[in-house]
Design an enzyme around this catalytic site. Structure first.
Site, PDB file in Angstrom:
ATOM      1  N   HIS A   1     -46.211  15.463  19.953  1.00 16.43           N
ATOM      2  CA  HIS A   1     -47.670  15.365  20.072  1.00 16.43           C
ATOM      3  C   HIS A   1     -48.000  14.432  21.229  1.00 16.43           C
ATOM      4  O   HIS A   1     -47.385  13.364  21.358  1.00 16.43           O
ATOM      5  CB  HIS A   1     -48.253  14.814  18.767  1.00 16.43           C
ATOM      6  CG  HIS A   1     -49.739  14.985  18.658  1.00 16.43           C
ATOM      7  ND1 HIS A   1     -50.618  14.316  19.479  1.00 16.43           N
ATOM      8  CD2 HIS A   1     -50.499  15.747  17.842  1.00 16.43           C
ATOM      9  CE1 HIS A   1     -51.860  14.667  19.162  1.00 16.43           C
ATOM     10  NE2 HIS A   1     -51.811  15.531  18.169  1.00 16.43           N
TER      11      HIS A   1
ATOM     12  N   GLY B   1     -44.976  17.823  -3.555  1.00 17.82           N
ATOM     13  CA  GLY B   1     -46.345  17.731  -4.070  1.00 17.82           C
ATOM     14  C   GLY B   1     -47.362  17.518  -2.973  1.00 17.82           C
ATOM     15  O   GLY B   1     -48.395  16.887  -3.177  1.00 17.82           O
TER      16      GLY B   1
ATOM     17  N   ARG C   1     -59.220  14.468  21.858  1.00 17.42           N
ATOM     18  CA  ARG C   1     -59.391  15.259  23.088  1.00 17.42           C
ATOM     19  C   ARG C   1     -60.303  16.455  22.819  1.00 17.42           C
ATOM     20  O   ARG C   1     -61.080  16.855  23.679  1.00 17.42           O
ATOM     21  CB  ARG C   1     -58.025  15.719  23.609  1.00 17.42           C
ATOM     22  CG  ARG C   1     -57.274  14.604  24.333  1.00 17.42           C
ATOM     23  CD  ARG C   1     -55.839  14.985  24.616  1.00 17.42           C
ATOM     24  NE  ARG C   1     -55.072  15.079  23.379  1.00 17.42           N
ATOM     25  CZ  ARG C   1     -54.288  16.097  23.053  1.00 17.42           C
ATOM     26  NH1 ARG C   1     -54.135  17.100  23.872  1.00 17.42           N
ATOM     27  NH2 ARG C   1     -53.631  16.108  21.901  1.00 17.42           N
TER      28      ARG C   1
ATOM     29  N   GLY D   1     -58.002  18.456  11.601  1.00 17.07           N
ATOM     30  CA  GLY D   1     -58.662  19.579  10.967  1.00 17.07           C
ATOM     31  C   GLY D   1     -57.800  20.777  10.677  1.00 17.07           C
ATOM     32  O   GLY D   1     -56.589  20.755  10.867  1.00 17.07           O
TER      33      GLY D   1
HETATM   34  C1  LIG Z   1     -50.227  12.092  11.592  1.00 21.02           C
HETATM   35  C2  LIG Z   1     -50.317  13.573  11.407  1.00 21.02           C
HETATM   36  C3  LIG Z   1     -51.532  14.213  11.528  1.00 21.02           C
HETATM   37  C4  LIG Z   1     -51.611  15.587  11.342  1.00 21.02           C
HETATM   38  N1  LIG Z   1     -52.813  16.201  11.492  1.00 21.02           N
HETATM   39  C5  LIG Z   1     -52.895  17.537  11.310  1.00 21.02           C
HETATM   40  C6  LIG Z   1     -54.123  18.193  11.448  1.00 21.02           C
HETATM   41  O1  LIG Z   1     -55.161  17.592  11.721  1.00 21.02           O
HETATM   42  N2  LIG Z   1     -54.157  19.526  11.255  1.00 21.02           N
HETATM   43  C7  LIG Z   1     -53.039  20.254  10.934  1.00 21.02           C
HETATM   44  O2  LIG Z   1     -53.127  21.459  10.779  1.00 21.02           O
HETATM   45  N3  LIG Z   1     -51.861  19.630  10.766  1.00 21.02           N
HETATM   46  C8  LIG Z   1     -51.752  18.304  10.942  1.00 21.02           C
HETATM   47  N4  LIG Z   1     -50.551  17.687  10.786  1.00 21.02           N
HETATM   48  C9  LIG Z   1     -49.440  18.432  10.199  1.00 21.02           C
HETATM   49  C10 LIG Z   1     -49.640  18.578   8.693  1.00 21.02           C
HETATM   50  O3  LIG Z   1     -50.201  17.401   8.174  1.00 21.02           O
HETATM   51  C11 LIG Z   1     -48.341  18.845   7.940  1.00 21.02           C
HETATM   52  O4  LIG Z   1     -47.599  19.838   8.579  1.00 21.02           O
HETATM   53  C12 LIG Z   1     -48.641  19.316   6.517  1.00 21.02           C
HETATM   54  O5  LIG Z   1     -49.532  18.448   5.875  1.00 21.02           O
HETATM   55  C13 LIG Z   1     -47.356  19.433   5.703  1.00 21.02           C
HETATM   56  O6  LIG Z   1     -47.697  19.710   4.369  1.00 21.02           O
HETATM   57  P1  LIG Z   1     -46.583  20.119   3.323  1.00 21.02           P
HETATM   58  O7  LIG Z   1     -47.266  20.350   2.030  1.00 21.02           O
HETATM   59  O8  LIG Z   1     -45.758  21.210   3.885  1.00 21.02           O
HETATM   60  O9  LIG Z   1     -45.632  18.848   3.221  1.00 21.02           O
HETATM   61  P2  LIG Z   1     -45.956  17.310   2.873  1.00 21.02           P
HETATM   62  O10 LIG Z   1     -47.386  17.011   2.809  1.00 21.02           O
HETATM   63  O11 LIG Z   1     -45.095  16.532   3.790  1.00 21.02           O
HETATM   64  O12 LIG Z   1     -45.416  17.167   1.408  1.00 21.02           O
HETATM   65  C14 LIG Z   1     -44.047  17.123   1.114  1.00 21.02           C
HETATM   66  C15 LIG Z   1     -43.876  16.813  -0.349  1.00 21.02           C
HETATM   67  O13 LIG Z   1     -42.503  16.977  -0.675  1.00 21.02           O
HETATM   68  C16 LIG Z   1     -42.070  15.886  -1.471  1.00 21.02           C
HETATM   69  N5  LIG Z   1     -40.619  15.809  -1.264  1.00 21.02           N
HETATM   70  C17 LIG Z   1     -39.940  15.705  -0.099  1.00 21.02           C
HETATM   71  N6  LIG Z   1     -38.619  15.749  -0.329  1.00 21.02           N
HETATM   72  C18 LIG Z   1     -38.459  15.889  -1.664  1.00 21.02           C
HETATM   73  C19 LIG Z   1     -37.326  16.009  -2.514  1.00 21.02           C
HETATM   74  N7  LIG Z   1     -36.077  16.032  -2.034  1.00 21.02           N
HETATM   75  N8  LIG Z   1     -37.534  16.104  -3.855  1.00 21.02           N
HETATM   76  C20 LIG Z   1     -38.781  16.097  -4.377  1.00 21.02           C
HETATM   77  N9  LIG Z   1     -39.889  16.017  -3.597  1.00 21.02           N
HETATM   78  C21 LIG Z   1     -39.717  15.920  -2.262  1.00 21.02           C
HETATM   79  C22 LIG Z   1     -42.888  14.719  -1.000  1.00 21.02           C
HETATM   80  O14 LIG Z   1     -42.967  13.740  -1.989  1.00 21.02           O
HETATM   81  C23 LIG Z   1     -44.237  15.397  -0.756  1.00 21.02           C
HETATM   82  O15 LIG Z   1     -44.955  15.455  -1.971  1.00 21.02           O
HETATM   83  C24 LIG Z   1     -50.454  16.327  11.021  1.00 21.02           C
HETATM   84  C25 LIG Z   1     -49.242  15.687  10.917  1.00 21.02           C
HETATM   85  C26 LIG Z   1     -49.156  14.328  11.140  1.00 21.02           C
HETATM   86  C27 LIG Z   1     -47.824  13.680  11.134  1.00 21.02           C
END
Ligand SMILES: Cc1cc2nc3c(=O)[nH]c(=O)nc-3n(C[C@H](O)[C@H](O)[C@H](O)COP(=O)(O)OP(=O)(O)OC[C@H]3O[C@@H](n4cnc5c(N)ncnc54)[C@H](O)[C@@H]3O)c2cc1C
Length: 662
Positions: free
Chosen positions: A257, A13, A273, A50
């Site tokens: 990072h 989610g 930065r 961003g």
């Molecule tokens: C501190 C930080 C700052 C960042 N800043 C940036 C930025 O500024 N710009 C950028 O482009 N990227 C950034 N990133 C990277 C980016 O945030 C992530 O790559 C991206 O948000 C991942 O989104 P997602 O929807 O793929 O996964 P997530 O947001 O990680 O969502 C995963 C979902 O899966 C669910 N889940 C996991 N395992 C299971 C399971 N087995 N069963 C059911 N549900 C499960 C979780 O509950 C969650 O809802 C950053 C990363 C970090 C760590």
């Protein structure tokens, strides 16, 4: 036996999962989203700096367009990316960001007139045009030619996720929280849902769906220090791997990072930065210009992380009881800027370090941050080998990042891939192909298998402690599969991880034997899965005898395009094997719009593939001919590497810009 039927099951989610769910729902299909936590608590909320989209609204973004975004992304990937997918992505990013604005993301905006920015340690006055006033603005980020990273102060992920979750609610997307997918239901190469465990009461539930999407984020928590949320453990990738049919791509491609705070590893965004912050050593000396005279602190992330590590190894790190570190200095930006544009960074510094970043330097060190690898998919997001299984976001290897992701390209990927994959899934569900023919006996077999595994963990005696195995795994990954890698350490890592994996078959749940809410049980079954994933990372890294992007082998410093222009594909076809099966997928040069070249950092150590020169000749000749004939940039691009027809019709249109009103 509890079975829930739906058209589309989305596991995850976060931004990617919610965007897929919203898209398929808008197309009239029922959808259920599973999440470990309430969606607004997903890791996406942590994204600070961003989202990249080539809007070209602000002064420093002028001249930006899809072509520039594309070449930055491919260079950033060290030519490991799928160029068609990268094209689809850069084409749709402006559409996705505008859609998010409509859904309520309060993007920071351009203000007409003069403002001061810090560029290369100098205060510079920038004048924004009248006509750009009120449009979405952007900041500078690493590895980009233009200011392209759009933001909402430094709470970008938070505001994107809140808007997305609200939109999902508006669309009446069904969300099942605290449900963990622990295995996939599949038969004869067709995935038809998942078995999930209710984390509150322990109940096992079968979800049966025409299409199943894994959007579970990255696997950073294989490492002992990571900027990732503690739920980023790679369980989505692991359950795909455990089918023995679905494959994973480029698992060894792990990004560090440059600026996580010491010791806890919480991120301070690249925006620090990007906005003008500097990296300093123990003497207060700004060292990055010595290593990377052109891009300095804003070289690609993999490069900056390596340069920092090199500098620390030269004895220039600041000694601390948590190991050596360097300084991030954002004092130069001034309090007003920090309190407006970097307020999360300020709060993190206050709460976790007890310092004020407007006056104090921040102790930082490169730390595990992002997983470029994941479930290998086609451009539609569907697994290449398991029909009906889709993946997107950080969980997937779609593969637009290759061996290194640019900052700001990840949240952008989540929403772009989410919106595209939703359309491909909806098309699939509309077709006869999606018809399911699964009997309840098969579903019961999968449910029983998971029930038996839980029972075995809970009733085992004199077994292994999962916490011990996991802590050891995390240390091995950090120490031996880190920023700089070498054959000896990687072999030792693989050997020990394999041993740990074998021991994990004998895990006993200590402390509580509860079948309901029980963190020890959760840790026990996750640890086995994480060890398998750790092996895919370490083994892939051991076999890849070259350096590409974030995969840096000290014993093989060249980027070897002759032998290694290929993707690592891992699978686990036999439950009894203790090491993954590895094969490779070629990345064909003859199809590339942008043939491999020098990335522009340090010395050029490329082992050139003879096909590169040939392809470059074709690209140059064709471009020259078309320019002579008066073709525009879209026509030239299309002649070099057509991709538009792969996009859903509704996203094929060109993007408008102030300078380019098409
Ligand atoms: C501190 C930080 C700052 C960042 N800043 C940036 C930025 O500024 N710009 C950028 O482009 N990227 C950034 N990133 C990277 C980016 O945030 C992530 O790559 C991206 O948000 C991942 O989104 P997602 O929807 O793929 O996964 P997530 O947001 O990680 O969502 C995963 C979902 O899966 C669910 N889940 C996991 N395992 C299971 C399971 N087995 N069963 C059911 N549900 C499960 C979780 O509950 C969650 O809802 C950053 C990363 C970090 C760590």
């Amino acid at each position: 036996m509890k079975i829930i039927y739906t058209d589309v099951l989305v596991i995850g989610g976060g931004l990617a999962g919610l965007r897929v769910a919203t898209g398929v729902k808008e197309r009239g299909h029922d959808v259920v989203v599973l999440s470990l936590v309430p969606p607004k608590r997903s890791h996406s909320a942590a994204a600070q700096g961003g989202m990249q989209a080539s809007l070209a609204n602000c002064k420093m973004g002028e001249g930006d367009n899809e072509d520039v975004h594309f070449s930055d992304t491919i260079k950033g990937s060290d030519w490991g990316a799928d160029q068609e997918v990268a094209r689809m992505f850069v084409h749709c990013a402006p559409k996705a960001i505008r859609e998010l604005a409509i859904w309520g993301v309060p993007w920071s905006r351009v203000h007409r007139g003069e403002h001061t920015s810090v560029i290369n340690a100098q205060k510079v006055t920038i004048s924004e045009s009248e006509e750009a006033h009120g449009l979405i603005t952007a900041r500078d980020f690493g590895g980009t030619k233009k200011w392209r990273t759009c933001y909402t102060s430094d709470g970008t992920g938070h505001s994107m996720l809140y808007a997305m979750d609200n939109k999902a609610k508006e669309e009446k997307v069904e969300i099942h929280e605290r449900l963990e997918a622990i295995s996939l239901i599949h038969e004869n190469g067709r995935c038809s849902g998942a078995i999930a465990r209710n984390l509150m009461n322990g109940e096992l539930v079968a979800y049966v769906a025409k299409a199943t999407t894994i959007a579970t984020g990255g696997y950073g928590r294989l490492y002992s220090v990571s900027t990732n949320a503690i739920i980023c453990q790679g369980i989505g990738q692991a359950i795909a791997l455990e089918t023995g049919v679905a494959t994973l791509g480029n698992m060894e491609a792990i990004q560090f990072h440059p600026t996580a705070i010491v010791p806890v590893g919480i991120l301070t965004t690249e925006g620090c930065r990007g906005d003008g912050g500097l990296l300093l050593d123990k003497d207060g000396y700004r060292f990055m210009p010595d290593y990377e005279p052109e891009k300095k602190e804003l070289a690609s992330r993999d490069v900056v992380s390596r340069r920092m590590t090199e500098h620390i190894r030269k004895g220039k790190g600041v000694k601390s009881r948590y190991g050596d570190h360097l300084w991030l200095d954002i004092t130069i930006l001034g309090r007003e800027h920090i309190e407006k544009n970097l307020r999360e960074v300020k709060e993190i510094c206050e709460s976790f370090l007890g310092i004020d970043p407007a006056v104090d330097w921040i102790p930082v060190r490169p730390t595990q941050h992002y997983s470029m690898g994941g479930i290998r998919t086609k451009y539609t997001g569907e697994s290449q080998t398991l029909k009906g299984l889709y993946s997107c976001g950080e969980a997937a290897c779609w593969d637009m990042h290759g061996f290194n992701r640019l900052g700001g390209n990840s949240v952008s990927e989540t929403v772009v891939a989410g919106m595209l994959v939703a359309e491909y899934i909806a098309d699939f569900c509309d077709s006869d192909e999606s018809a399911l023919n699964i009997d309840t006996h098969t579903i019961a077999t999968f449910l029983k298998a998971e029930k038996d595994k839980m029972e075995a963990l809970l009733t085992k005696e004199n077994g292994e402690d999962a916490y011990v195995l996991r802590r050891r795994m995390e240390s091995i990954m950090m120490e031996k599969v880190g920023i700089f890698r070498n054959g000896e350490d990687l072999q030792a890592a693989v050997d020990e991880l394999e041993e740990l994996y074998k021991r994990s078959k004998n895990i006993e749940v200590f402390r509580s034997k509860s079948r309901g809410a029980n963190p020890a049980l959760v840790n026990a079954y996750r640890t086995q899965k994480m060890l398998k994933l750790a092996l895919t990372v370490a083994y892939g890294a051991l076999l890849r005898t070259e350096s590409r992007g974030a995969h840096s082998r000290e014993d093989f410093p060249e980027r070897d395009d002759k032998n290694w222009l290929k993707r690592t594909i891992t699978s686990w076809p036999d439950e009894n094997q203790t090491i993954p099966t590895v094969s490779y997928e070629e990345i064909p040069i003859e199809k590339m719009e942008f043939p491999p070249g020098f990335r522009g950092y340090g010395k050029d150590l490329t082992v050139v593939n003879p096909e590169t020169t040939k392809r470059q000749g074709v690209v140059d000749a064709l471009t020259e001919k078309l320019v002579r004939e008066g073709a525009n940039r879209f026509e030239i691009q299309n002649a070099l590497m057509p991709y538009i027809d792969k996009l859903p019709k509704k996203y094929q249109g060109t993007n408008e810009r102030l300078e380019e009103n098409v």
